[in-house]
Design a protein around this motif. Structure first.
Motif, short mmCIF file in Angstrom:
data_model
loop_
_atom_site.label_atom_id
_atom_site.label_comp_id
_atom_site.label_asym_id
_atom_site.label_seq_id
_atom_site.Cartn_x
_atom_site.Cartn_y
_atom_site.Cartn_z
N ILE A 232 0.84 -1.21 0.00
CA ILE A 232 0.00 0.00 0.00
C ILE A 232 0.87 1.25 0.00
CG2 ILE A 232 -1.72 1.32 1.31
CD1 ILE A 232 -2.74 -1.43 2.34
N SER A 233 1.89 1.27 0.89
CA SER A 233 2.80 2.42 0.97
C SER A 233 4.15 1.96 1.51
CB SER A 233 2.21 3.51 1.87
OG SER A 233 3.13 4.58 2.00
N LYS A 234 5.23 2.41 0.89
CA LYS A 234 6.57 1.98 1.29
C LYS A 234 7.22 2.93 2.31
CE LYS A 234 7.50 -0.20 -3.20
NZ LYS A 234 7.42 -1.57 -2.69
N GLN A 235 6.80 4.19 2.36
CA GLN A 235 7.47 5.18 3.20
C GLN A 235 7.48 4.84 4.69
OE1 GLN A 235 5.54 8.86 1.75
NE2 GLN A 235 7.61 9.57 1.23
N PRO A 236 6.36 4.42 5.28
CA PRO A 236 6.38 4.13 6.72
C PRO A 236 7.39 3.05 7.10
CG PRO A 236 4.13 4.37 5.96
CD PRO A 236 4.98 4.36 4.73
N TYR A 237 7.47 1.99 6.29
CA TYR A 237 8.43 0.92 6.61
C TYR A 237 9.86 1.42 6.50
CZ TYR A 237 11.03 -3.46 6.43
OH TYR A 237 11.95 -4.46 6.67
N GLN A 238 10.15 2.22 5.49
CA GLN A 238 11.51 2.76 5.33
C GLN A 238 11.87 3.66 6.51
OE1 GLN A 238 13.65 1.72 3.01
NE2 GLN A 238 12.01 0.34 2.33
N ALA A 239 10.91 4.42 7.01
CA ALA A 239 11.14 5.28 8.17
C ALA A 239 11.43 4.43 9.41
CB ALA A 239 9.93 6.18 8.41
N TRP A 240 10.68 3.34 9.57
CA TRP A 240 10.89 2.44 10.71
C TRP A 240 12.25 1.75 10.61
CZ3 TRP A 240 11.70 -2.84 11.19
CH2 TRP A 240 11.54 -3.37 12.46
N LEU A 241 12.62 1.34 9.41
CA LEU A 241 13.85 0.58 9.19
C LEU A 241 15.09 1.41 9.54
CD1 LEU A 241 14.25 -2.33 8.20
CD2 LEU A 241 14.71 -1.41 5.93
N GLN A 242 15.02 2.70 9.37
CA GLN A 242 16.17 3.56 9.66
C GLN A 242 16.60 3.50 11.13
OE1 GLN A 242 15.22 7.53 8.42
NE2 GLN A 242 15.03 6.99 6.25
N ASN A 243 15.64 3.23 12.02
CA ASN A 243 15.94 3.20 13.45
C ASN A 243 15.93 1.79 14.04
OD1 ASN A 243 15.93 6.20 14.08
ND2 ASN A 243 13.94 5.96 13.09
N ASN A 244 15.85 0.80 13.19
CA ASN A 244 15.81 -0.59 13.67
C ASN A 244 16.71 -1.47 12.81
OD1 ASN A 244 13.43 -0.80 15.82
ND2 ASN A 244 12.79 0.61 14.20
N THR A 245 17.99 -1.15 12.83
CA THR A 245 18.95 -1.86 11.98
C THR A 245 19.62 -3.03 12.69
OG1 THR A 245 20.67 -0.28 12.63
CG2 THR A 245 19.44 0.20 10.62
N ASN A 246 19.29 -3.24 13.97
CA ASN A 246 19.96 -4.30 14.73
C ASN A 246 18.93 -5.16 15.46
OD1 ASN A 246 21.83 -5.90 15.99
ND2 ASN A 246 22.54 -4.35 17.42
N LEU A 247 18.02 -5.76 14.71
CA LEU A 247 16.96 -6.58 15.30
C LEU A 247 17.50 -7.86 15.94
CD1 LEU A 247 14.17 -6.25 12.59
CD2 LEU A 247 14.28 -5.12 14.80
N VAL A 248 18.64 -8.30 15.50
CA VAL A 248 19.22 -9.54 16.04
C VAL A 248 19.46 -9.40 17.54
CG1 VAL A 248 21.24 -11.06 15.99
CG2 VAL A 248 20.27 -10.20 13.85
N HIS A 249 19.83 -8.20 17.97
CA HIS A 249 20.16 -8.02 19.38
C HIS A 249 18.95 -8.24 20.29
CE1 HIS A 249 21.19 -5.67 23.10
NE2 HIS A 249 22.23 -6.47 22.98
N SER A 250 17.75 -7.92 19.82
CA SER A 250 16.57 -8.15 20.65
C SER A 250 16.36 -9.65 20.88
CB SER A 250 15.33 -7.53 20.00
OG SER A 250 15.10 -8.09 18.72
N MET A 251 16.66 -10.46 19.88
CA MET A 251 16.55 -11.92 20.03
C MET A 251 17.64 -12.45 20.98
SD MET A 251 14.00 -12.20 18.05
CE MET A 251 13.24 -11.31 16.68
N GLU A 252 18.84 -11.90 20.84
CA GLU A 252 19.92 -12.31 21.73
C GLU A 252 19.62 -11.93 23.18
OE1 GLU A 252 23.19 -10.30 19.96
OE2 GLU A 252 23.61 -11.88 18.48
N ALA A 253 19.09 -10.73 23.36
CA ALA A 253 18.76 -10.27 24.71
C ALA A 253 17.64 -11.11 25.31
CB ALA A 253 18.34 -8.80 24.67
N LEU A 254 16.67 -11.51 24.50
CA LEU A 254 15.56 -12.34 24.99
C LEU A 254 16.09 -13.64 25.59
CD1 LEU A 254 12.42 -12.50 25.10
CD2 LEU A 254 12.54 -13.82 23.00
N LYS A 255 17.07 -14.23 24.93
CA LYS A 255 17.66 -15.48 25.43
C LYS A 255 18.57 -15.23 26.64
CE LYS A 255 19.22 -16.53 21.28
NZ LYS A 255 19.93 -17.26 20.20
N LYS A 256 19.30 -14.12 26.59
CA LYS A 256 20.24 -13.81 27.69
C LYS A 256 19.50 -13.60 29.00
CE LYS A 256 23.48 -10.30 29.31
NZ LYS A 256 24.19 -9.02 28.98
#
Length: 307
Positions: A232-256
């Motif tokens: 529908i629209s690409k702009q909102p996702y691109q805006a979100w992606l700019q501030n969420n470039t390290n999603l792996v760390h949330s998974m690592e922290a969940l396990k830690k």
């Protein structure tokens, strides 16, 4: 008689056609009504979104951050009619990431029902930009760990804490003249009101909290919805992606930080008494069956870090 038989068949056919037409009309009306309700709700939500940031300057203004959706902290007073009045009247405007993330996610779900009444890109991007300020400053920039309230820096501990800006701000201001307020309320027979105020002051000690997995993973889910929303629209996702470039760390922290009741590490095998009491039978059964457990928790913090 064959004519009578045909007549009965024709009657059944005509009644069926009439019922189908009636059903089609009713269904169309219901769909139309549903669309109207969704559109009105979308407009109400859009109007409630904060348009410009306001500073904490009581009694003239309370802190409101551009892009967030408003919510309020109430005291859950239980009692007669006078307590109901107080419960409704005593409230504090609150900025937090959870409400804005949750409402934004619900707005995206409108796409499942009607693409003609979707939120605007500006509405979504304003919310995304507000949420970007709730990334935990105790972690590297663009990290995917989130906090609930805005953060302030504590120089003595060298740690960023999150707390409700308006509630805690009022308490800090109030402490300078609290003894005068107490005396006045007691003199006019409103000592119960002072007890409520004092209880609020005490509660603020519990309102200084670390980052949490609730907001962290609502944000991850919100990002997943925005990715699908690109049709529908690409702009909102691109805006979100700019501030969420390290999603792996949330998974690592969940396990830690997961609760591992059978671990030998103190940072993993401790949990608060209330949670332990609630799930104790499950834990006993798992131990009896020698099952390894790792259970997601709320706080992105362990005992060593807390100390």
């Amino acid at each position: 008689h064959p004519y009578s038989y045909c007549y009965e068949i024709m009657k059944v056919f005509l009644v069926s056609v009439c019922l189908l037409c009636l059903f089609a009309v009713c269904s169309s009306t219901i769909v139309q009504k549903t669309d109207e309700v969704i559109e009105k709700l979308r407009d109400i939500i859009a109007q409630s979104q904060v348009k410009e940031t306001k500073p904490f300057d009581p009694p003239f203004s309370y802190y409101e951050q551009k892009g967030v959706y408003p919510s309020y902290i109430h005291e859950n007073l239980i009692g007669g009619p006078e307590y109901e009045i107080l419960r409704r009247a005593i409230k504090f405007y609150d900025d937090n990431s959870f409400v804005t993330l949750w409402i934004s996610s619900i707005l995206l779900e409108i796409a499942r029902f009607n693409n003609n009444v979707l939120p605007s890109d500006k509405q979504l991007i304003d919310a995304i930009e507000a949420i970007s300020t709730y990334h935990d400053k105790n972690h590297p920039i663009n990290d995917s760990i989130l906090v609930f309230w805005p953060q302030t820096f504590n120089q003595s501990t060298d740690v960023w804490y999150c707390e409700p800006v308006n509630l805690n701000g009022l308490v800090k201001d109030f402490e300078t003249f609290s003894k005068y307020v107490k005396t006045i309320l007691e003199d006019i027979g409103l000592s119960k009101l002072w007890d409520i105020i004092e209880f609020y002051v005490f509660l603020t000690n519990a309102f200084v909290i670390p980052a949490d997995f609730d907001d962290t993973f609502i944000n991850v889910g919100f990002g997943a919805m925005l990715k699908n929303y690109q049709t529908i629209s690409k702009q909102p996702y691109q805006a979100w992606l700019q501030n969420n470039t390290n999603l792996v760390h949330s998974m690592e922290a969940l396990k830690k930080y997961a609760y591992k009741p059978f671990s030998k590490e103190v940072d993993n095998n401790l949990i608060d008494p209330r949670t332990y009491y609630y799930m104790r039978d499950f834990l006993y059964e798992a131990r009896a069956q020698n099952k390894p457990l790792a259970i997601a928790v709320t706080w992105v913090e362990n005992l060593s870090e807390n100390r």
